[in-house]
Write a protein that holds these residues in place. Sequence first.
Motif, PDB file in Angstrom:
ATOM      1  N   ASP A  52       1.919   2.289   7.812  1.00  0.00           N
ATOM      2  CA  ASP A  52       0.715   2.945   7.293  1.00  0.00           C
ATOM      3  C   ASP A  52      -0.462   1.980   7.292  1.00  0.00           C
ATOM      4  O   ASP A  52      -1.592   2.355   7.624  1.00  0.00           O
ATOM      5  CB  ASP A  52       0.962   3.460   5.872  1.00  0.00           C
ATOM      6  N   LYS A  68      -3.137   6.811   2.944  1.00  0.00           N
ATOM      7  CA  LYS A  68      -1.706   6.641   3.178  1.00  0.00           C
ATOM      8  C   LYS A  68      -1.261   5.192   3.005  1.00  0.00           C
ATOM      9  O   LYS A  68      -0.123   4.919   2.610  1.00  0.00           O
ATOM     10  CB  LYS A  68      -1.340   7.115   4.585  1.00  0.00           C
ATOM     11  N   SER A  69      -2.171   4.249   3.305  1.00  0.00           N
ATOM     12  CA  SER A  69      -1.797   2.829   3.249  1.00  0.00           C
ATOM     13  C   SER A  69      -1.702   2.296   1.829  1.00  0.00           C
ATOM     14  O   SER A  69      -1.065   1.272   1.587  1.00  0.00           O
ATOM     15  CB  SER A  69      -2.820   1.990   4.025  1.00  0.00           C
ATOM     16  N   GLY A  73       1.723   2.521   0.645  1.00  0.00           N
ATOM     17  CA  GLY A  73       2.558   2.999   1.728  1.00  0.00           C
ATOM     18  C   GLY A  73       3.306   1.878   2.424  1.00  0.00           C
ATOM     19  O   GLY A  73       3.433   0.764   1.914  1.00  0.00           O
ATOM     20  N   SER A  74       3.757   2.162   3.631  1.00  0.00           N
ATOM     21  CA  SER A  74       4.565   1.221   4.391  1.00  0.00           C
ATOM     22  C   SER A  74       3.684   0.311   5.237  1.00  0.00           C
ATOM     23  O   SER A  74       2.458   0.476   5.324  1.00  0.00           O
ATOM     24  CB  SER A  74       5.525   1.981   5.305  1.00  0.00           C
TER      25      SER A  74
END
Length: 208
Positions: free
Chosen positions: A66, A58-59, A62-63
């Motif tokens: 994340d 997810k990272s 991502g944000s």
Amino acid sequence: MSTIQIVTNYKQVPDSSMILLVEGIVQRLTGNPYFNIPPERLVVFNTLKDDFQVNLGKSQGGSKVDTLNKNRSKLNLALFMEDLALDLNIQVKGDREKLATTGFTLVKEPERHKQPGKPTGFAISYGVSSGEVVLSVDSCSDSKFYLFCYTIDPPAEAHPSNWKSVASTSRKVLVEGLTRGAEYQFCCAYQGTDGKPIYCDPVKVLML
């Protein structure tokens, strides 16, 4: 207490290497005859690994949240590995051959046939506060650790091995609590794998 023979700190392992490392450890610990590892402990290990793997994915692109979640799950995994590594070391009392079957990284040993010579570059400087000195010496790859010794002058015991001492894996230490206006003798030693300290010549310093 047995000497720690496997690396316990895995916080700095690259994210890309962490998953394979954990999978290898779990595989080699499963059914390992040298260790008593409850199956549920390995289940927790796999769960932490899976959580990190999901958050790592997810990272990537991502944000910031994340990335924070990824770092949190990696820290949880690394702390679990530290606790497990220490337990394994205790179970076999630092037996390197048995620990080599775990998948954990062994602590690198200095070459046993090489022993350090007499310390070089021994230096003394006053610390920030009264009664403090900073002792340092040139680094030595053949030394397992550095031994810094001190005593008020004249010494009650002539040999530095009988003085107060600070053992450190760092080539520089801070010594506190010395008496202002008193003269001290300081020296240091390299200690190799044979356990015999090699001392430098003592140096006298008046405490300010």
